[in-house]
Write an enzyme that holds these catalytic residues in place. Structure first.
Site, PDB file in Angstrom:
ATOM      1  N   GLY A   1      35.264  29.126  59.031  1.00 13.42           N
ATOM      2  CA  GLY A   1      33.912  28.634  58.579  1.00 13.42           C
ATOM      3  C   GLY A   1      33.027  30.251  59.495  1.00 13.42           C
ATOM      4  O   GLY A   1      33.508  30.749  58.681  1.00 13.42           O
TER       5      GLY A   1
ATOM      6  N   GLN B   1      37.352  30.868  55.428  1.00 13.71           N
ATOM      7  CA  GLN B   1      36.986  29.247  54.450  1.00 13.71           C
ATOM      8  C   GLN B   1      37.311  28.446  55.556  1.00 13.71           C
ATOM      9  O   GLN B   1      36.417  28.034  55.851  1.00 13.71           O
ATOM     10  CB  GLN B   1      36.663  29.042  52.846  1.00 13.71           C
TER      11      GLN B   1
ATOM     12  N   ASP C   1      60.410  51.318  41.219  1.00 10.28           N
ATOM     13  CA  ASP C   1      60.881  50.324  42.139  1.00 10.28           C
ATOM     14  C   ASP C   1      61.347  49.364  43.394  1.00 10.28           C
ATOM     15  O   ASP C   1      61.134  48.519  42.667  1.00 10.28           O
ATOM     16  CB  ASP C   1      61.648  50.777  41.412  1.00 10.28           C
TER      17      ASP C   1
ATOM     18  N   PRO D   1      41.595  64.184  41.178  1.00  9.60           N
ATOM     19  CA  PRO D   1      41.195  62.592  40.103  1.00  9.60           C
ATOM     20  C   PRO D   1      41.026  62.312  39.279  1.00  9.60           C
ATOM     21  O   PRO D   1      41.352  60.839  38.699  1.00  9.60           O
ATOM     22  CB  PRO D   1      39.516  63.493  41.047  1.00  9.60           C
TER      23      PRO D   1
ATOM     24  N   GLN E   1      40.742  16.140  54.685  1.00 13.91           N
ATOM     25  CA  GLN E   1      41.527  16.720  53.452  1.00 13.91           C
ATOM     26  C   GLN E   1      41.436  17.706  53.109  1.00 13.91           C
ATOM     27  O   GLN E   1      42.304  18.892  52.193  1.00 13.91           O
ATOM     28  CB  GLN E   1      41.608  15.430  52.487  1.00 13.91           C
TER      29      GLN E   1
ATOM     30  N   GLU F   1      46.619  45.190  37.107  1.00 10.96           N
ATOM     31  CA  GLU F   1      46.238  44.940  35.488  1.00 10.96           C
ATOM     32  C   GLU F   1      47.810  45.731  35.465  1.00 10.96           C
ATOM     33  O   GLU F   1      48.384  45.730  34.248  1.00 10.96           O
ATOM     34  CB  GLU F   1      45.156  45.881  35.223  1.00 10.96           C
TER      35      GLU F   1
ATOM     36  N   GLU G   1      49.745  51.519  45.074  1.00 13.63           N
ATOM     37  CA  GLU G   1      50.961  51.072  43.554  1.00 13.63           C
ATOM     38  C   GLU G   1      51.254  50.802  42.555  1.00 13.63           C
ATOM     39  O   GLU G   1      52.151  50.374  41.867  1.00 13.63           O
ATOM     40  CB  GLU G   1      52.561  50.293  44.621  1.00 13.63           C
TER      41      GLU G   1
ATOM     42  N   ALA H   1      43.350  61.672  37.226  1.00  9.15           N
ATOM     43  CA  ALA H   1      44.240  61.301  36.675  1.00  9.15           C
ATOM     44  C   ALA H   1      44.587  59.715  37.810  1.00  9.15           C
ATOM     45  O   ALA H   1      44.243  60.136  39.221  1.00  9.15           O
ATOM     46  CB  ALA H   1      45.648  61.936  37.024  1.00  9.15           C
ATOM     47  N   GLY H   2      43.961  58.585  37.300  1.00 12.21           N
ATOM     48  CA  GLY H   2      44.510  57.491  38.191  1.00 12.21           C
ATOM     49  C   GLY H   2      45.776  56.231  37.930  1.00 12.21           C
ATOM     50  O   GLY H   2      46.710  56.794  37.812  1.00 12.21           O
TER      51      GLY H   2
END
Ligand SMILES: Cc1cc2nc3c(=O)[nH]c(=O)nc-3n(C[C@H](O)[C@H](O)[C@H](O)COP(=O)(O)OP(=O)(O)OC[C@H]3O[C@@H](n4cnc5c(N)ncnc54)[C@H](O)[C@@H]3O)c2cc1C
Length: 261
Positions: free
Chosen positions: A214, A211, A113, A1, A152, A242, A238, A3-4
């Site tokens: 609706g 959206q 990879d 836990p 539009q 960030e 994976e 290690a993330g």
């Protein structure tokens, strides 16, 4: 836990005893845990060596000392179980070591990879599905005497969705073709780019798809809310986006430095 994103912080250990390794520790958040028969796991064989002390092991379901903990209750991808893996003096034969001792990080990184484009493909499918469902609905839903697809403001959402999806597909297929053409090369930067771009596309498209529909878009009876919940994980697992950005920039800077010298 512990290690993330920093996988090197793992507290799980593997100790060689005769011709067996003895595994101890816990791995939270294992995709398809319990359902899978074979697990690729990472343990420190030499905590003093930090990242260079991590080794990869194959562990089969049913090995004594290997059990499953909590099944996670998740926002999305609920069809895929996520479990904690627990190792309590779990003995595996020495030949279950994957690669060499201390080479676990290399095993993980080279797997990323090729696995990150897989997450990118998952994200692309989610985005495509959300766009198709919301477009079909917008064509039949009528307000102010006309289909909402005639406004539009709604059309521009679809124009943006379609363009981003095609750009994501082009990047993903290009990288996948390059990987297929040269499997011996490392594709860390490119695979991170497609994971980043396709998952951000999926998140953006699915929010817009809800959206465009609706209120019905928010309801469980209709598929787009599920696409939105499923999209989120593609920005997290994976390696978070960030971390993808960190890796992309690291490789770009390294490439620029090597061109100068
Ligand atoms: C449903 C699910 C399934 C999973 N399946 C698996 C699996 O099968 N196998 C597996 O090994 N893992 C799996 N994971 C774990 C997943 O890869 C991690 O959750 C992910 O890498 C992030 O680690 P963390 O959750 O500890 O977040 P943390 O590392 O605690 O990050 C918290 C925040 O800080 C940011 N952050 C951390 N470090 C940096 C940095 N250096 N620079 C900038 N930002 C940073 C992160 O991006 C994030 O936004 C799964 C996770 C989930 C949710």
């Amino acid at each position: 836990p512990e290690a993330g994103s920093d996988a090197t912080a793992t507290q799980a250990t593997a100790r060689l005893e005769g011709d067996h390794y003895v595994l101890n520790g816990t791995k939270v958040f294992a995709t398809n845990g319990e359902a899978a028969e074979i697990y690729t796991t990472f343990f420190s064989t030499n905590p003093k060596r930090g990242a260079r002390g991590i080794s990869a092991f194959i562990v089969e379901k049913g090995t004594p000392g290997f059990t499953f903990g909590k099944k996670e209750k998740k926002m999305g991808i609920r069809a895929s179980p996520t479990y904690t893996l627990m190792f309590d003096n779990c003995k595996v034969p020495q030949e279950n070591l994957l690669g060499r001792e201390g080479g676990g990080l290399l095993v993980a990184q080279s797997t990323f990879d090729v696995s990150r484009p897989g997450v990118a493909a998952q994200a692309l499918g989610i985005a495509q599905g959300a766009m198709e469902e919301s477009l079909a609905y917008a064509r039949v839903r009528r307000q102010f005497g006309q289909p909402v697809s005639s406004f539009q403001a709604i059309q521009h959402k679809f124009a943006e969705m379609g363009t981003r999806i095609e750009a994501a597909r082009a990047l993903l297929y290009t990288v996948a073709r390059r990987i297929d053409a040269d499997k011996d090369r490392r594709w860390t930067k490119e695979s991170a780019m497609c994971k980043l771009f396709c998952s951000d596309t999926a998140m953006w498209v699915t929010v817009e798809a809800v959206q465009a529909c609706g209120g019905i878009g928010y309801m469980r009876d209709f598929p787009v809310e599920k696409f939105m919940r499923d999209a989120k994980i593609t920005q997290i697992y994976e390696g978070t986006n960030e971390i993808q950005r960190n890796e992309i920039a690291y490789h770009m800077i390294k490439e620029a430095a090597s061109k100068k010298s």
